[in-house]
Every structure is written in structure tokens, then in C-alpha cells.
Write a protein that holds these residues in place. Sequence first.
Motif, mmCIF file in Angstrom:
data_model
loop_
_atom_site.group_PDB
_atom_site.id
_atom_site.type_symbol
_atom_site.label_atom_id
_atom_site.label_comp_id
_atom_site.label_asym_id
_atom_site.label_seq_id
_atom_site.Cartn_x
_atom_site.Cartn_y
_atom_site.Cartn_z
ATOM 1 N N LEU A 1 9.839 -3.254 1.530
ATOM 2 C CA LEU A 1 10.148 -2.999 2.938
ATOM 3 C C LEU A 1 9.066 -2.182 3.633
ATOM 4 O O LEU A 1 8.724 -2.434 4.790
ATOM 5 C CB LEU A 1 11.493 -2.278 3.066
ATOM 6 C CG LEU A 1 12.705 -3.025 2.509
ATOM 7 C CD1 LEU A 1 13.953 -2.164 2.646
ATOM 8 C CD2 LEU A 1 12.895 -4.358 3.227
ATOM 9 N N LYS A 2 8.522 -1.206 2.942
ATOM 10 C CA LYS A 2 7.534 -0.318 3.556
ATOM 11 C C LYS A 2 6.255 -1.047 3.978
ATOM 12 O O LYS A 2 5.834 -0.918 5.136
ATOM 13 C CB LYS A 2 7.207 0.831 2.600
ATOM 14 C CG LYS A 2 6.155 1.797 3.110
ATOM 15 C CD LYS A 2 5.928 2.914 2.107
ATOM 16 C CE LYS A 2 4.786 3.816 2.509
ATOM 17 N NZ LYS A 2 4.571 4.925 1.531
ATOM 18 N N PRO A 3 5.614 -1.821 3.096
ATOM 19 C CA PRO A 3 4.396 -2.520 3.539
ATOM 20 C C PRO A 3 4.656 -3.525 4.651
ATOM 21 O O PRO A 3 3.784 -3.751 5.501
ATOM 22 C CB PRO A 3 3.881 -3.199 2.261
ATOM 23 C CG PRO A 3 5.036 -3.221 1.327
ATOM 24 C CD PRO A 3 5.857 -2.032 1.656
ATOM 25 N N VAL A 4 5.849 -4.130 4.650
ATOM 26 C CA VAL A 4 6.178 -5.064 5.731
ATOM 27 C C VAL A 4 6.268 -4.332 7.068
ATOM 28 O O VAL A 4 5.758 -4.794 8.093
ATOM 29 C CB VAL A 4 7.503 -5.795 5.438
ATOM 30 C CG1 VAL A 4 7.932 -6.622 6.647
ATOM 31 C CG2 VAL A 4 7.356 -6.687 4.229
ATOM 32 N N MET A 5 6.929 -3.162 7.064
ATOM 33 C CA MET A 5 7.054 -2.395 8.298
ATOM 34 C C MET A 5 5.691 -1.969 8.823
ATOM 35 O O MET A 5 5.465 -1.913 10.035
ATOM 36 C CB MET A 5 7.951 -1.177 8.086
ATOM 37 C CG MET A 5 9.426 -1.498 7.999
ATOM 38 S SD MET A 5 10.040 -2.367 9.473
ATOM 39 C CE MET A 5 9.607 -1.192 10.767
ATOM 40 N N LYS A 6 4.763 -1.688 7.935
ATOM 41 C CA LYS A 6 3.419 -1.313 8.367
ATOM 42 C C LYS A 6 2.753 -2.432 9.165
ATOM 43 O O LYS A 6 1.957 -2.175 10.073
ATOM 44 C CB LYS A 6 2.547 -0.983 7.152
ATOM 45 C CG LYS A 6 2.842 0.347 6.503
ATOM 46 C CD LYS A 6 1.849 0.588 5.369
ATOM 47 C CE LYS A 6 2.038 1.937 4.736
ATOM 48 N NZ LYS A 6 1.055 2.177 3.644
ATOM 49 N N VAL A 7 3.113 -3.666 8.811
ATOM 50 C CA VAL A 7 2.511 -4.819 9.481
ATOM 51 C C VAL A 7 3.240 -5.148 10.780
ATOM 52 O O VAL A 7 2.630 -5.234 11.844
ATOM 53 C CB VAL A 7 2.497 -6.047 8.545
ATOM 54 C CG1 VAL A 7 2.037 -7.289 9.302
ATOM 55 C CG2 VAL A 7 1.603 -5.780 7.346
ATOM 56 N N ILE A 8 4.562 -5.329 10.711
ATOM 57 C CA ILE A 8 5.278 -5.838 11.878
ATOM 58 C C ILE A 8 5.468 -4.788 12.971
ATOM 59 O O ILE A 8 5.763 -5.135 14.115
ATOM 60 C CB ILE A 8 6.636 -6.457 11.494
ATOM 61 C CG1 ILE A 8 7.600 -5.408 10.913
ATOM 62 C CG2 ILE A 8 6.437 -7.609 10.529
ATOM 63 C CD1 ILE A 8 8.983 -5.964 10.628
ATOM 64 N N ALA A 9 5.264 -3.522 12.655
ATOM 65 C CA ALA A 9 5.334 -2.491 13.698
ATOM 66 C C ALA A 9 4.051 -2.436 14.520
ATOM 67 O O ALA A 9 4.016 -1.791 15.569
ATOM 68 C CB ALA A 9 5.608 -1.128 13.077
ATOM 69 N N GLY A 10 3.006 -3.116 14.049
ATOM 70 C CA GLY A 10 1.757 -3.152 14.805
ATOM 71 C C GLY A 10 1.184 -1.762 15.021
ATOM 72 O O GLY A 10 1.150 -0.933 14.102
#
Length: 207
Positions: free
Chosen positions: A79-88
Amino acid sequence: MVGGSSGGEGALQTSGGSPLGFGSDIGGSIRMPAFYNGVFGHKPSSNIVSLDGIFPESQTGEQKSFNVIGPLSRFAADLKPVMKVIAGEKAKTLNLDEPLSSLEVMEAFIARCKEINPLLNCVVDNRFEDALKEAKEVDDLIESGKYTVEELKEQKPFLGVPISTKDNVGIKDLLLSAGIWSRREVRAEEDSEAMSLMRKAGAIPFV
């Protein structure tokens, strides 16, 4: 039953059909499918992940404040690496890589308990002061370098983790009432076996 409007994505994740998925959430449509399917889902705070290209579009400010998209996965670590991407560009405001001390974590959960318990009445007893002292001791232990990271992982896999328990599972000196009026003043004389083992693994009971 797969749990909501993102239920198909939840079912796909739990069946191993996809390594990572996305859903939308207004009132639980990521969180409930994650719960029902035994996977992990995260509803980001509003205005963190862009809603551009999402249907239906939010029509009011209130809808925008609730409607979000977020990830579902079989492993929490994803979840953490995904949030780093989709939060821009807003990812930097989330402080996802900022280290936290055991004391800071404990303080945060104690503060939250104090905030919500007047509404929920779910905390019947606590050992906040002792827990804060024990969290500080954990930080001191880590700072001392007495044990390597590998040794701590092996010997104390829950080091510094705050834990709570129902009031029929003994934690020394806390109420052991089991919700029974006649036991309302009964306190545990010692930890239950399960709580003793969790303490040895580094966990800190706090409520």
C-alpha cells in the motif's frame, strides 16, 4: 458476499487474480471488500489522490470530501509504495518515509483513544502512563545498539507495538471484569499467558 461496490476487485485480490488493484470509496467501498475478502485496502484522505477520470463525478463539495480512490492488495506492504505514486506531488505531504519512535506511536494511539472513547465507551481501563514509559524504554533499547536489527526481529517481532485487549484477557493490574457487574472492581493479579508471551515479543499493552 464480497462486501461492496469495489467487491469485485476485493474478490480478485483474494483469489490471487491480480497483484494490485484499485477501488473507489465513499462510505466503505474499499474498506468493506478488504474486510470481507481478507485483503488490505486503504481509503486515502480526501484531496490526496486525483479524481480526474473517475465516474461518476462528484457534484458537490461534500461528495468530493468523501469520494476517493485507493488501492487494494494481498499484502499491507504494497500500500505504501502505491500511495507514493498515486498521490503525485501531494505524496510529500504524507511523510510516508518519516521514521517514528515507539513513543510517538504510543502517544498517537493514546490520544486517539481519549478522543473516541467518550463516544464509543470501548476502553474500560488503561495503563497509559506505564505504556509511555515502556515505549521510551524501547526507543532507548534501539538507540543503544545492544541488539542488531536482525536480533530484534527474531527475538522481539512486536517491539514497541501498542496492543489492546478485551477485558476478560488478563493484563496485570487492569480490570478483569468480562463485562459482568459483579466483577466491576476485579483486577488481574498477573498477565494471562497470551499477554505474557506478547510482552516477551516486545508488545506494549496499553488498554
